[in-house]
Design a protein around this motif. Sequence first.
Motif, PDB file in Angstrom:
ATOM      1  N   ARG A  21      56.698 -44.469  42.130  1.00  0.00           N
ATOM      2  CA  ARG A  21      58.344 -43.989  41.210  1.00  0.00           C
ATOM      3  C   ARG A  21      57.129 -43.306  39.692  1.00  0.00           C
ATOM      4  N   ASP A  22      56.799 -44.201  39.493  1.00  0.00           N
ATOM      5  CA  ASP A  22      56.665 -43.203  38.246  1.00  0.00           C
ATOM      6  C   ASP A  22      55.560 -42.027  38.383  1.00  0.00           C
ATOM      7  N   GLN A  23      54.320 -42.213  39.718  1.00  0.00           N
ATOM      8  CA  GLN A  23      54.260 -41.127  39.324  1.00  0.00           C
ATOM      9  C   GLN A  23      54.256 -39.881  40.343  1.00  0.00           C
ATOM     10  N   ALA A  24      55.741 -40.253  40.691  1.00  0.00           N
ATOM     11  CA  ALA A  24      55.945 -39.189  42.073  1.00  0.00           C
ATOM     12  C   ALA A  24      55.577 -37.313  41.110  1.00  0.00           C
ATOM     13  N   LEU A  25      55.663 -36.867  40.307  1.00  0.00           N
ATOM     14  CA  LEU A  25      55.261 -35.745  39.731  1.00  0.00           C
ATOM     15  C   LEU A  25      53.607 -35.648  39.802  1.00  0.00           C
TER      16      LEU A  25
END
Length: 73
Positions: free
Chosen positions: A13-17
């Motif tokens: 979720r935190d590394q989606a970008l």
Amino acid sequence: MPKDDTRPPPRLRDQALALWLLSLGLLGMLRFAMRAVRDGTGGADAVAWAYLVGGALVALCGAKAWRRRPPPG
């Protein structure tokens, strides 16, 4: 009563970008390969090289964004 959490794992979720940038970079490099061998001659034109350079830069930005954030915890 247990909490029903349907969110993805924190790392994903935190590394989606970062994942999005990496995938766009890989698609740009794939586009270079497709355009370079399109005619069967194996030569790449200026647009194909722009796809390669742009794809590599975007993938590098994604890799940097992936490594920059500490894992949640």
